[in-house]
Design a protein around this motif. Sequence first.
Motif, PDB file in Angstrom:
ATOM      1  N   VAL A   5      -9.417   7.228  -1.517  1.00 20.98           N
ATOM      2  CA  VAL A   5      -8.290   6.450  -1.016  1.00 20.98           C
ATOM      3  C   VAL A   5      -7.276   7.364  -0.336  1.00 20.98           C
ATOM      4  N   PHE A  60      -4.204  -4.393  -4.240  1.00 23.27           N
ATOM      5  CA  PHE A  60      -3.514  -4.246  -2.959  1.00 23.27           C
ATOM      6  C   PHE A  60      -3.968  -5.271  -1.917  1.00 23.27           C
ATOM      7  N   GLN A  69     -13.592  -3.797   7.983  1.00 18.41           N
ATOM      8  CA  GLN A  69     -13.596  -3.788   6.516  1.00 18.41           C
ATOM      9  C   GLN A  69     -12.899  -2.530   6.024  1.00 18.41           C
ATOM     10  N   ARG A  70     -12.044  -2.670   5.037  1.00 15.11           N
ATOM     11  CA  ARG A  70     -11.320  -1.532   4.476  1.00 15.11           C
ATOM     12  C   ARG A  70     -12.299  -0.512   3.909  1.00 15.11           C
ATOM     13  N   GLU A  98     -11.973   1.331   1.354  1.00 13.32           N
ATOM     14  CA  GLU A  98     -12.048   1.217  -0.104  1.00 13.32           C
ATOM     15  C   GLU A  98     -13.083   0.178  -0.523  1.00 13.32           C
ATOM     16  N   VAL A  99     -13.132  -0.931   0.241  1.00 12.94           N
ATOM     17  CA  VAL A  99     -14.085  -1.994  -0.074  1.00 12.94           C
ATOM     18  C   VAL A  99     -15.507  -1.527   0.220  1.00 12.94           C
ATOM     19  N   SER A 109      -8.658  -2.404  -4.899  1.00 11.50           N
ATOM     20  CA  SER A 109      -8.716  -3.305  -3.758  1.00 11.50           C
ATOM     21  C   SER A 109      -8.138  -4.672  -4.100  1.00 11.50           C
ATOM     22  N   HIS A 130      -6.955  -6.038  -0.683  1.00 11.32           N
ATOM     23  CA  HIS A 130      -7.987  -5.673   0.288  1.00 11.32           C
ATOM     24  C   HIS A 130      -9.245  -6.516   0.152  1.00 11.32           C
ATOM     25  N   LYS A 154     -10.522  -9.526   0.726  1.00  9.30           N
ATOM     26  CA  LYS A 154     -10.375 -10.810   1.422  1.00  9.30           C
ATOM     27  C   LYS A 154     -11.779 -11.373   1.624  1.00  9.30           C
ATOM     28  N   ALA A 198       0.840  -1.187   0.000  1.00 12.79           N
ATOM     29  CA  ALA A 198       0.000   0.000   0.000  1.00 12.79           C
ATOM     30  C   ALA A 198       0.878   1.242   0.000  1.00 12.79           C
TER      31      ALA A 198
END
Length: 295
Positions: free
Chosen positions: A229, A57, A181-182, A184-185, A54, A59, A61, A4
Amino acid sequence: MPAAPHVKYPAVQLALALAVSASVGAFAHEAGLDAMTTVFWRCAFGALFLFCWSLAFGHLKWQQMSRGNLGWAVLAGAFLALCWVCLFSAFGMTSIATATLVFQSYPFILVIAGAIVWRDQVSRDQILWMVMAFAGVALASGALGGQHEESSAWLLGLVLTLVSAAAYVVTTMITRAIRNQRPEVTMMMQAATGAVLLAGFANFHQDVGAASWGWLIGMGVIHTGLVMVAMYATFPLLATPVIAIMNFVYPAVVILIDWLVYDKLLSPWQFVGVALIAGATLGLNLKWKLLPTVT
Protein backbone atom coordinates in the motif's frame (compact mmCIF):
# COMPACT_ATOMS: atom_id res chain seq x y z
CA MET A 1 -15.60 5.98 5.49
CA PRO A 2 -12.09 7.20 6.41
CA ALA A 3 -10.06 9.14 3.87
CA ALA A 4 -7.09 7.49 2.24
CA PRO A 5 -3.79 8.39 3.94
CA HIS A 6 -2.11 11.49 2.51
CA VAL A 7 1.47 11.11 1.29
CA LYS A 8 3.48 14.17 2.40
CA TYR A 9 7.00 12.95 1.60
CA PRO A 10 6.66 10.29 -1.13
CA ALA A 11 10.40 9.71 -1.63
CA VAL A 12 10.93 9.12 2.08
CA GLN A 13 7.87 6.85 2.24
CA LEU A 14 9.09 4.77 -0.71
CA ALA A 15 12.58 4.44 0.79
CA LEU A 16 11.15 3.30 4.13
CA ALA A 17 8.75 0.87 2.41
CA LEU A 18 11.60 -0.68 0.41
CA ALA A 19 13.79 -0.92 3.51
CA VAL A 20 11.04 -2.70 5.43
CA SER A 21 10.29 -4.92 2.43
CA ALA A 22 13.94 -6.01 2.42
CA SER A 23 13.40 -7.80 5.73
CA VAL A 24 11.04 -10.39 4.19
CA GLY A 25 13.86 -12.93 3.80
CA ALA A 26 14.72 -12.62 7.48
CA PHE A 27 11.05 -13.05 8.41
CA ALA A 28 10.84 -16.19 6.27
CA HIS A 29 14.03 -17.58 7.81
CA GLU A 30 12.92 -16.87 11.37
CA ALA A 31 9.49 -18.43 10.80
CA GLY A 32 11.33 -21.74 10.39
CA LEU A 33 8.78 -23.44 8.13
CA ASP A 34 9.09 -24.93 4.66
CA ALA A 35 8.64 -22.58 1.71
CA MET A 36 5.19 -23.87 0.68
CA THR A 37 3.74 -23.41 4.16
CA THR A 38 5.42 -20.05 4.66
CA VAL A 39 4.07 -18.64 1.39
CA PHE A 40 0.60 -20.05 2.11
CA TRP A 41 0.39 -18.13 5.38
CA ARG A 42 1.89 -15.01 3.83
CA CYS A 43 -0.80 -15.11 1.15
CA ALA A 44 -3.60 -15.90 3.61
CA PHE A 45 -2.73 -13.16 6.11
CA GLY A 46 -1.95 -10.71 3.30
CA ALA A 47 -5.29 -11.30 1.57
CA LEU A 48 -7.17 -10.91 4.85
CA PHE A 49 -5.39 -7.66 5.69
CA LEU A 50 -5.89 -6.19 2.20
CA PHE A 51 -9.57 -7.16 2.26
CA CYS A 52 -10.04 -5.26 5.54
CA TRP A 53 -7.98 -2.32 4.26
CA SER A 54 -9.88 -2.08 0.98
CA LEU A 55 -13.21 -2.40 2.76
CA ALA A 56 -12.29 0.31 5.29
CA PHE A 57 -11.23 2.82 2.63
CA GLY A 58 -14.04 2.06 0.20
CA HIS A 59 -11.93 0.41 -2.50
CA LEU A 60 -14.17 -2.66 -2.74
CA LYS A 61 -16.70 -1.34 -5.25
CA TRP A 62 -18.36 -4.56 -6.35
CA GLN A 63 -20.15 -2.91 -9.26
CA GLN A 64 -16.79 -1.91 -10.77
CA MET A 65 -15.28 -5.39 -10.59
CA SER A 66 -15.25 -7.39 -13.79
CA ARG A 67 -14.80 -11.06 -14.55
CA GLY A 68 -11.93 -10.11 -16.84
CA ASN A 69 -10.00 -8.38 -14.06
CA LEU A 70 -10.73 -11.25 -11.70
CA GLY A 71 -9.46 -13.78 -14.23
CA TRP A 72 -6.24 -11.86 -14.88
CA ALA A 73 -5.68 -11.35 -11.14
CA VAL A 74 -6.14 -15.07 -10.42
CA LEU A 75 -3.68 -16.01 -13.17
CA ALA A 76 -1.17 -13.43 -11.92
CA GLY A 77 -1.65 -14.70 -8.37
CA ALA A 78 -0.70 -18.22 -9.42
CA PHE A 79 2.61 -17.01 -10.86
CA LEU A 80 3.21 -14.75 -7.86
CA ALA A 81 2.82 -17.75 -5.53
CA LEU A 82 5.32 -19.66 -7.68
CA CYS A 83 7.67 -16.68 -7.49
CA TRP A 84 7.57 -16.55 -3.69
CA VAL A 85 7.89 -20.32 -3.21
CA CYS A 86 10.95 -20.51 -5.45
CA LEU A 87 12.55 -17.44 -3.87
CA PHE A 88 11.97 -18.59 -0.29
CA SER A 89 13.37 -22.02 -1.18
CA ALA A 90 16.44 -20.33 -2.69
CA PHE A 91 17.06 -18.35 0.51
CA GLY A 92 17.89 -21.58 2.34
CA MET A 93 20.04 -23.00 -0.45
CA THR A 94 22.17 -19.91 -1.10
CA SER A 95 21.78 -16.90 1.16
CA ILE A 96 19.17 -14.18 1.48
CA ALA A 97 21.49 -11.58 -0.07
CA THR A 98 22.68 -13.80 -2.94
CA ALA A 99 19.16 -14.87 -3.92
CA THR A 100 17.98 -11.26 -3.74
CA LEU A 101 20.78 -10.05 -6.00
CA VAL A 102 20.15 -12.76 -8.60
CA PHE A 103 16.44 -11.90 -8.44
CA GLN A 104 17.38 -8.35 -9.49
CA SER A 105 17.71 -9.72 -13.03
CA TYR A 106 13.91 -9.50 -13.44
CA PRO A 107 13.83 -6.00 -15.08
CA PHE A 108 16.09 -7.29 -17.84
CA ILE A 109 14.06 -10.48 -18.28
CA LEU A 110 11.02 -8.19 -18.57
CA VAL A 111 12.67 -6.28 -21.43
CA ILE A 112 13.38 -9.57 -23.24
CA ALA A 113 9.82 -10.79 -22.62
CA GLY A 114 8.40 -7.51 -23.92
CA ALA A 115 10.41 -7.88 -27.11
CA ILE A 116 9.11 -11.41 -27.61
CA VAL A 117 5.47 -10.94 -26.58
CA TRP A 118 4.71 -7.33 -27.56
CA ARG A 119 7.40 -6.91 -30.22
CA ASP A 120 8.89 -4.01 -28.26
CA GLN A 121 11.94 -2.49 -29.89
CA VAL A 122 15.18 -3.22 -28.03
CA SER A 123 17.94 -0.68 -28.65
CA ARG A 124 21.64 -1.43 -28.87
CA ASP A 125 22.14 0.42 -25.58
CA GLN A 126 19.55 -1.78 -23.88
CA ILE A 127 21.31 -4.89 -25.15
CA LEU A 128 24.61 -3.67 -23.72
CA TRP A 129 23.01 -2.83 -20.37
CA MET A 130 21.48 -6.32 -20.25
CA VAL A 131 24.82 -7.98 -21.02
CA MET A 132 26.38 -5.92 -18.24
CA ALA A 133 23.56 -6.82 -15.85
CA PHE A 134 23.73 -10.56 -16.46
CA ALA A 135 27.53 -10.46 -16.04
CA GLY A 136 26.83 -8.78 -12.70
CA VAL A 137 24.30 -11.46 -11.80
CA ALA A 138 26.86 -14.18 -12.57
CA LEU A 139 29.39 -12.51 -10.26
CA ALA A 140 26.87 -11.61 -7.53
CA SER A 141 25.58 -15.20 -7.45
CA GLY A 142 28.99 -16.60 -6.57
CA ALA A 143 28.89 -18.79 -9.67
CA LEU A 144 31.92 -16.93 -11.01
CA GLY A 145 34.87 -16.03 -8.83
CA GLY A 146 33.21 -17.49 -5.75
CA GLN A 147 33.49 -20.57 -3.57
CA HIS A 148 30.08 -22.05 -4.32
CA GLU A 149 30.34 -22.97 -7.98
CA GLU A 150 30.67 -26.70 -7.16
CA SER A 151 27.82 -26.86 -4.64
CA SER A 152 24.76 -28.60 -6.13
CA ALA A 153 22.46 -27.05 -3.51
CA TRP A 154 23.85 -23.59 -4.26
CA LEU A 155 23.38 -24.03 -8.01
CA LEU A 156 19.84 -25.32 -7.50
CA GLY A 157 19.17 -22.24 -5.40
CA LEU A 158 20.38 -20.02 -8.23
CA VAL A 159 18.14 -21.84 -10.72
CA LEU A 160 15.14 -21.45 -8.41
CA THR A 161 15.90 -17.74 -8.05
CA LEU A 162 15.95 -17.30 -11.82
CA VAL A 163 12.65 -19.20 -12.06
CA SER A 164 11.31 -16.87 -9.35
CA ALA A 165 12.42 -13.81 -11.34
CA ALA A 166 10.83 -15.19 -14.51
CA ALA A 167 7.58 -15.91 -12.64
CA TYR A 168 7.58 -12.35 -11.31
CA VAL A 169 7.99 -11.05 -14.86
CA VAL A 170 4.98 -13.10 -15.98
CA THR A 171 3.03 -11.74 -12.99
CA THR A 172 3.93 -8.19 -13.99
CA MET A 173 2.95 -8.73 -17.62
CA ILE A 174 -0.40 -10.27 -16.71
CA THR A 175 -1.16 -7.53 -14.17
CA ARG A 176 -0.78 -4.94 -16.94
CA ALA A 177 -3.99 -6.31 -18.47
CA ILE A 178 -6.02 -5.30 -15.38
CA ARG A 179 -7.85 -2.01 -15.87
CA ASN A 180 -9.69 0.42 -13.57
CA GLN A 181 -8.97 -1.43 -10.35
CA ARG A 182 -7.14 -0.33 -7.21
CA PRO A 183 -3.75 -2.05 -6.76
CA GLU A 184 -4.75 -3.06 -3.22
CA VAL A 185 -7.74 -4.96 -4.61
CA THR A 186 -5.63 -6.60 -7.31
CA MET A 187 -3.01 -7.67 -4.74
CA MET A 188 -5.77 -8.99 -2.47
CA MET A 189 -7.05 -11.19 -5.32
CA GLN A 190 -3.55 -12.41 -6.11
CA ALA A 191 -2.78 -13.24 -2.49
CA ALA A 192 -6.10 -15.04 -2.06
CA THR A 193 -5.33 -17.08 -5.18
CA GLY A 194 -1.94 -18.03 -3.77
CA ALA A 195 -3.52 -19.16 -0.51
CA VAL A 196 -6.08 -21.32 -2.30
CA LEU A 197 -3.51 -22.92 -4.61
CA LEU A 198 -1.01 -23.65 -1.84
CA ALA A 199 -3.56 -24.93 0.67
CA GLY A 200 -3.11 -28.45 -0.70
CA PHE A 201 0.70 -28.30 -0.35
CA ALA A 202 1.14 -26.53 3.00
CA ASN A 203 1.98 -28.59 6.06
CA PHE A 204 -0.74 -27.90 8.63
CA HIS A 205 0.31 -30.72 10.94
CA GLN A 206 3.62 -29.33 12.16
CA ASP A 207 3.94 -27.59 15.49
CA VAL A 208 4.15 -23.82 14.94
CA GLY A 209 5.32 -21.80 17.92
CA ALA A 210 4.08 -18.38 18.95
CA ALA A 211 7.20 -16.68 17.60
CA SER A 212 6.74 -18.33 14.20
CA TRP A 213 3.15 -17.13 14.05
CA GLY A 214 4.42 -13.61 14.67
CA TRP A 215 6.83 -13.81 11.73
CA LEU A 216 4.14 -15.31 9.46
CA ILE A 217 1.54 -12.68 10.36
CA GLY A 218 4.20 -10.03 9.88
CA MET A 219 4.92 -11.21 6.35
CA GLY A 220 1.24 -11.04 5.49
CA VAL A 221 0.32 -7.77 7.19
CA ILE A 222 3.59 -5.87 6.76
CA HIS A 223 5.22 -7.14 3.55
CA THR A 224 2.16 -8.15 1.53
CA GLY A 225 -0.13 -5.49 2.99
CA LEU A 226 1.29 -2.28 4.42
CA VAL A 227 4.45 -2.19 2.31
CA MET A 228 2.51 -2.72 -0.90
CA VAL A 229 0.00 0.00 0.00
CA ALA A 230 2.80 2.42 0.93
CA MET A 231 4.76 1.76 -2.26
CA TYR A 232 1.84 2.05 -4.69
CA ALA A 233 0.73 5.30 -3.06
CA THR A 234 4.07 6.91 -3.95
CA PHE A 235 4.43 5.78 -7.57
CA PRO A 236 2.10 8.44 -9.11
CA LEU A 237 3.91 11.16 -7.13
CA LEU A 238 7.50 10.35 -8.13
CA ALA A 239 9.41 10.59 -11.38
CA THR A 240 10.67 7.36 -12.95
CA PRO A 241 14.37 8.22 -12.31
CA VAL A 242 13.65 8.72 -8.61
CA ILE A 243 11.84 5.37 -8.37
CA ALA A 244 14.70 3.65 -10.24
CA ILE A 245 17.29 5.02 -7.84
CA MET A 246 15.16 4.33 -4.76
CA ASN A 247 14.82 0.67 -5.72
CA PHE A 248 18.46 0.13 -4.73
CA VAL A 249 17.43 0.59 -1.10
CA TYR A 250 16.01 -2.96 -1.19
CA PRO A 251 19.17 -4.96 -2.10
CA ALA A 252 21.35 -2.64 0.01
CA VAL A 253 19.28 -3.34 3.14
CA VAL A 254 19.16 -7.07 2.35
CA ILE A 255 22.96 -7.22 2.14
CA LEU A 256 23.19 -5.31 5.43
CA ILE A 257 20.72 -7.63 7.20
CA ASP A 258 22.48 -10.76 5.92
CA TRP A 259 25.78 -9.42 7.20
CA LEU A 260 24.69 -8.02 10.59
CA VAL A 261 22.11 -10.67 11.52
CA TYR A 262 23.41 -13.84 9.86
CA ASP A 263 27.12 -12.99 9.53
CA LYS A 264 27.09 -13.62 5.77
CA LEU A 265 29.15 -11.02 3.96
CA LEU A 266 29.45 -10.96 0.19
CA SER A 267 32.80 -11.74 -1.38
CA PRO A 268 34.72 -8.98 -3.25
CA TRP A 269 33.66 -10.49 -6.59
CA GLN A 270 30.03 -10.43 -5.48
CA PHE A 271 30.34 -6.74 -4.64
CA VAL A 272 31.69 -6.19 -8.17
CA GLY A 273 28.57 -7.95 -9.42
CA VAL A 274 26.40 -5.67 -7.28
CA ALA A 275 28.06 -2.63 -8.87
CA LEU A 276 27.47 -3.98 -12.38
CA ILE A 277 23.79 -4.73 -11.65
CA ALA A 278 23.31 -1.28 -10.13
CA GLY A 279 24.95 0.49 -13.06
CA ALA A 280 23.04 -1.53 -15.65
CA THR A 281 19.70 -1.03 -13.89
CA LEU A 282 20.20 2.72 -13.70
CA GLY A 283 21.34 2.81 -17.33
CA LEU A 284 18.27 0.88 -18.45
CA ASN A 285 15.75 2.88 -16.41
CA LEU A 286 17.30 6.30 -17.02
CA LYS A 287 17.98 5.54 -20.70
CA TRP A 288 21.66 6.36 -20.55
CA LYS A 289 23.40 6.21 -23.92
CA LEU A 290 26.46 4.02 -24.39
CA LEU A 291 26.68 4.22 -28.17
CA PRO A 292 26.36 7.20 -30.53
CA THR A 293 23.01 7.59 -32.24
CA VAL A 294 22.99 6.19 -35.76
CA THR A 295 21.54 8.65 -38.27
